[in-house]
Scaffold this active site. Structure first.
Site, mmCIF file in Angstrom:
data_model
loop_
_atom_site.group_PDB
_atom_site.id
_atom_site.type_symbol
_atom_site.label_atom_id
_atom_site.label_comp_id
_atom_site.label_asym_id
_atom_site.label_seq_id
_atom_site.Cartn_x
_atom_site.Cartn_y
_atom_site.Cartn_z
ATOM 1 N N GLY A 252 25.446 -5.281 0.629
ATOM 2 C CA GLY A 252 26.744 -4.736 0.234
ATOM 3 C C GLY A 252 27.788 -5.825 0.086
ATOM 4 C CG ASP A 253 28.736 -8.035 3.432
ATOM 5 O OD1 ASP A 253 29.542 -7.090 3.462
ATOM 6 O OD2 ASP A 253 28.036 -8.374 4.414
#
Length: 311
Positions: A252-253
């Site tokens: 996600g990052d």
């Protein structure tokens, strides 16, 4: 320049054991210690994409010094603010196919330290055209701290990419200043709008609600199933290529980093979506968190399927 924010970073310690025994001594040969935190993962991927990037947040004590040495070695600009309290450890014990985590709550930020950070942030953001805000707040900061940072960024002409959830996300979305981009996953969106689970039609209906007005880009990630993306009034469905995931932590990052880099490069619509989401795929294919193989970027973008949703 892109400025990444990690307000509650940690030294991530990983212990790999063949067997973990309670109430006795466990000796470990396989140990890794890295600068951890969602915003630092974003910064690492941006650095690998050859983007001019700086990292900021709060650091204190010897553990804070360790993180500073790590980001310096990666050629990431160090804009962190020094605090009196000690930066935290986050420990993962990997054993017998399981992962047991011990997460410290972290330092307590004083009112003076919080105000100092906002003053320095007001200076730093003038050097950036994109700001990423990732993760939770350390103790001592109010839930509207991100709201103030979005306000400062907007007033200085910087686009904000926000990756948070729960009360922090809600407080920001209900404020007078909106981020340019948000990236809730399917469950985070459901929690935000008071649903147990959501299908594609429910996701689209939720994103059309007034809460999400004036947010140009909304990316709802669906794990291995891809994402539903809203840009303005247009919805897109993205399907990721099938891969053998090695370590999905930090994907996600990496998506946030991909969109930040894509905005900086002037990518638009389908091209931007493919590029941004591809960074999450590439991260999942690597053992290290917040790492991609840049030689596979073209392949991942080519394999990513994006279509406009009609009706």
């Amino acid at each position: 320049m892109i400025l990444t924010i990690t307000l509650n970073p940690a030294v991530d310690i990983s212990y790999k054991l063949e067997q973990f025994s309670l109430d006795t001594v466990n000796r470990v040969d396989h140990v890794s210690k890295t600068a951890g935190g969602k915003g630092l993962n974003v910064a690492r991927v941006l650095q690998q994409l050859d983007v001019d990037v700086a990292a900021s947040g709060f650091l204190g004590g010897s553990l804070g010094g360790f993180i500073r040495s790590q980001i310096e070695a990666l050629d990431i600009k160090d804009f962190f603010v020094q605090i009196a309290d000690e930066t935290r450890n986050c420990i993962a014990v990997i054993h017998e196919g399981n992962q047991t985590e011990i997460l410290e709550s972290g330092p307590v930020i004083t009112d003076k330290e919080g105000q100092l950070f906002l003053e320095k942030f007001s200076d730093y953001v003038q050097q950036a055209n994109i700001v990423t805000l990732s993760g939770s707040l350390p103790k001592g900061l109010s839930a509207d701290f991100y709201v103030e940072m979005v306000k400062i960024s907007t007033q200085n002409g910087a686009r904000v990419l926000l990756d948070s959830n729960g009360a922090l996300l809600d407080a920001t979305l209900t404020s007078g200043y909106k981020p340019y981009f948000i990236k809730p996953n399917e469950q985070e969106l459901a929690d935000l709008v008071g649903e147990q689970e959501m299908d594609e039609l429910q996701i689209r209906a939720a994103l059309a609600a007034p809460l999400f007005t004036n947010i140009p880009w909304i990316v709802v990630t669906l794990g291995a199933d891809g994402a539903i993306v809203k840009h303005g009034d247009t919805f897109y469905r993205a399907k990721a290529p099938k891969i053998e995931a090695v370590n999905p932590v930090g994907s996600g990052d990496s998506v946030v980093a991909g969109f930040a880099a894509g905005f900086a490069r002037g990518l638009m619509d389908e091209e931007l979506i493919k590029f941004g989401l591809s960074m999450g795929v590439l991260n999942a294919m690597e053992e290290k968190t917040g790492h991609i193989n840049v030689e596979k970027v073209a392949w991942a973008v080519e394999e990513m399927q994006v279509e406009k949703i009609k009706g």
